[in-house]
Design a protein around this motif. Structure first.
Motif, PDB file in Angstrom:
ATOM      1  N   ILE A  22       0.846  -1.195   0.000  1.00 23.58           N
ATOM      2  CA  ILE A  22       0.000   0.000   0.000  1.00 23.58           C
ATOM      3  C   ILE A  22       0.886   1.251   0.000  1.00 23.58           C
ATOM      4  CG2 ILE A  22      -1.618   1.357   1.397  1.00 23.58           C
ATOM      5  CD1 ILE A  22      -2.866  -1.360   2.237  1.00 23.58           C
ATOM      6  N   MET A  23       1.947   1.228   0.829  1.00 22.59           N
ATOM      7  CA  MET A  23       2.856   2.360   0.889  1.00 22.59           C
ATOM      8  C   MET A  23       3.592   2.552  -0.442  1.00 22.59           C
ATOM      9  SD  MET A  23       6.298   3.000   3.115  1.00 22.59           S
ATOM     10  CE  MET A  23       7.146   1.782   2.128  1.00 22.59           C
ATOM     11  N   THR A  24       4.082   1.460  -1.038  1.00 21.13           N
ATOM     12  CA  THR A  24       4.817   1.595  -2.296  1.00 21.13           C
ATOM     13  C   THR A  24       3.899   2.073  -3.422  1.00 21.13           C
ATOM     14  OG1 THR A  24       4.551  -0.760  -2.839  1.00 21.13           O
ATOM     15  CG2 THR A  24       6.573  -0.113  -1.685  1.00 21.13           C
ATOM     16  N   ASP A  25       2.644   1.622  -3.421  1.00 21.67           N
ATOM     17  CA  ASP A  25       1.684   2.115  -4.418  1.00 21.67           C
ATOM     18  C   ASP A  25       1.453   3.614  -4.242  1.00 21.67           C
ATOM     19  OD1 ASP A  25       1.380  -0.341  -5.604  1.00 21.67           O
ATOM     20  OD2 ASP A  25      -0.527  -0.809  -4.622  1.00 21.67           O
ATOM     21  N   HIS A  26       1.329   4.039  -2.993  1.00 25.99           N
ATOM     22  CA  HIS A  26       1.109   5.459  -2.711  1.00 25.99           C
ATOM     23  C   HIS A  26       2.286   6.299  -3.202  1.00 25.99           C
ATOM     24  CE1 HIS A  26      -0.044   9.116  -0.620  1.00 25.99           C
ATOM     25  NE2 HIS A  26       1.179   9.164  -0.122  1.00 25.99           N
ATOM     26  N   CYS A  27       3.513   5.793  -3.004  1.00 23.39           N
ATOM     27  CA  CYS A  27       4.724   6.526  -3.407  1.00 23.39           C
ATOM     28  C   CYS A  27       5.090   6.286  -4.867  1.00 23.39           C
ATOM     29  CB  CYS A  27       5.900   6.108  -2.517  1.00 23.39           C
ATOM     30  SG  CYS A  27       5.662   6.560  -0.795  1.00 23.39           S
ATOM     31  N   MET A  28       4.313   5.447  -5.546  1.00 24.57           N
ATOM     32  CA  MET A  28       4.515   5.126  -6.957  1.00 24.57           C
ATOM     33  C   MET A  28       5.911   4.558  -7.226  1.00 24.57           C
ATOM     34  SD  MET A  28       2.376   8.068  -8.968  1.00 24.57           S
ATOM     35  CE  MET A  28       3.171   9.477  -8.237  1.00 24.57           C
ATOM     36  N   VAL A  29       6.319   3.580  -6.387  1.00 31.28           N
ATOM     37  CA  VAL A  29       7.582   2.875  -6.599  1.00 31.28           C
ATOM     38  C   VAL A  29       7.310   1.381  -6.642  1.00 31.28           C
ATOM     39  CG1 VAL A  29       9.039   4.628  -5.503  1.00 31.28           C
ATOM     40  CG2 VAL A  29       8.116   2.772  -4.135  1.00 31.28           C
ATOM     41  N   GLU A  30       8.168   0.670  -7.355  1.00 31.83           N
ATOM     42  CA  GLU A  30       8.040  -0.785  -7.438  1.00 31.83           C
ATOM     43  C   GLU A  30       9.093  -1.414  -6.530  1.00 31.83           C
ATOM     44  OE1 GLU A  30       8.521  -4.318 -10.703  1.00 31.83           O
ATOM     45  OE2 GLU A  30       7.945  -2.330 -11.391  1.00 31.83           O
ATOM     46  N   PRO A  31       8.667  -2.172  -5.526  1.00 31.34           N
ATOM     47  CA  PRO A  31       9.654  -2.739  -4.601  1.00 31.34           C
ATOM     48  C   PRO A  31      10.478  -3.848  -5.247  1.00 31.34           C
ATOM     49  CG  PRO A  31       7.473  -3.596  -4.091  1.00 31.34           C
ATOM     50  CD  PRO A  31       7.301  -2.562  -5.178  1.00 31.34           C
ATOM     51  N   THR A  32      11.753  -3.884  -4.894  1.00 30.97           N
ATOM     52  CA  THR A  32      12.653  -4.945  -5.322  1.00 30.97           C
ATOM     53  C   THR A  32      13.400  -5.412  -4.089  1.00 30.97           C
ATOM     54  OG1 THR A  32      12.937  -3.909  -7.472  1.00 30.97           O
ATOM     55  CG2 THR A  32      14.561  -5.550  -6.846  1.00 30.97           C
ATOM     56  N   ALA A  33      13.222  -6.658  -3.729  1.00 36.84           N
ATOM     57  CA  ALA A  33      13.841  -7.188  -2.514  1.00 36.84           C
ATOM     58  C   ALA A  33      15.258  -7.663  -2.799  1.00 36.84           C
ATOM     59  CB  ALA A  33      13.007  -8.338  -1.963  1.00 36.84           C
ATOM     60  N   CYS A  34      16.140  -7.470  -1.821  1.00 35.78           N
ATOM     61  CA  CYS A  34      17.499  -8.007  -1.909  1.00 35.78           C
ATOM     62  C   CYS A  34      17.443  -9.505  -1.631  1.00 35.78           C
ATOM     63  CB  CYS A  34      18.396  -7.336  -0.880  1.00 35.78           C
ATOM     64  SG  CYS A  34      18.674  -5.596  -1.183  1.00 35.78           S
ATOM     65  N   SER A  35      18.451 -10.205  -2.070  1.00 38.27           N
ATOM     66  CA  SER A  35      18.554 -11.635  -1.791  1.00 38.27           C
ATOM     67  C   SER A  35      18.901 -11.835  -0.320  1.00 38.27           C
ATOM     68  CB  SER A  35      19.648 -12.272  -2.650  1.00 38.27           C
ATOM     69  OG  SER A  35      19.367 -12.082  -4.010  1.00 38.27           O
ATOM     70  N   PRO A  36      18.385 -12.905   0.299  1.00 37.25           N
ATOM     71  CA  PRO A  36      18.740 -13.173   1.692  1.00 37.25           C
ATOM     72  C   PRO A  36      20.259 -13.371   1.818  1.00 37.25           C
ATOM     73  CG  PRO A  36      16.909 -14.556   1.010  1.00 37.25           C
ATOM     74  CD  PRO A  36      17.426 -13.869  -0.217  1.00 37.25           C
ATOM     75  N   ALA A  37      20.822 -12.849   2.885  1.00 39.45           N
ATOM     76  CA  ALA A  37      22.244 -12.988   3.211  1.00 39.45           C
ATOM     77  C   ALA A  37      23.154 -12.405   2.138  1.00 39.45           C
ATOM     78  CB  ALA A  37      22.595 -14.445   3.468  1.00 39.45           C
TER      79      ALA A  37
END
Length: 98
Positions: A22-37
């Motif tokens: 919801i927050m990323t949609d509001h800020c108009m950004v697409e989340p990209t997660a880092c790889s674990p470790a």
């Protein structure tokens, strides 16, 4: 919110927390997660944020309205893109590739 990612799958596939989306949609950004470790990935992102802050927001500027800020920022981004060589197609600028 405890964490942005609720489930990690093979590769870069993730299930993000609903409130985070919801927050990323509001800020108009697409989340990209880092790889674990893989702490080095986080450092690359933070370095890019610092570069942008230094390039566009120092010294700290003041604007009469949000529209004035957005207009100035768009012009600065376009000016940067016209001067910056593309990282993969060095004979072209970032603006030409876009």
């Amino acid at each position: 919110m405890k964490t942005a990612v609720t489930s990690v799958f093979t590769g870069k596939e993730r299930v993000f927390n609903r409130r985070f989306l919801i927050m990323t949609d509001h800020c108009m950004v697409e989340p990209t997660a880092c790889s674990p470790a893989a702490g080095w990935e986080k450092g690359q992102v933070e370095n890019q944020v610092q570069t942008i802050r230094g390039r566009f927001f120092q010294p700290r500027l003041r604007f009469a309205s949000l529209e004035d800020l957005n207009g100035w920022l768009e012009a600065e981004c376009r000016r940067w893109a016209e001067r910056q060589p593309h990282p993969e197609q060095g004979e072209l600028t970032v603006a030409q590739v876009l």
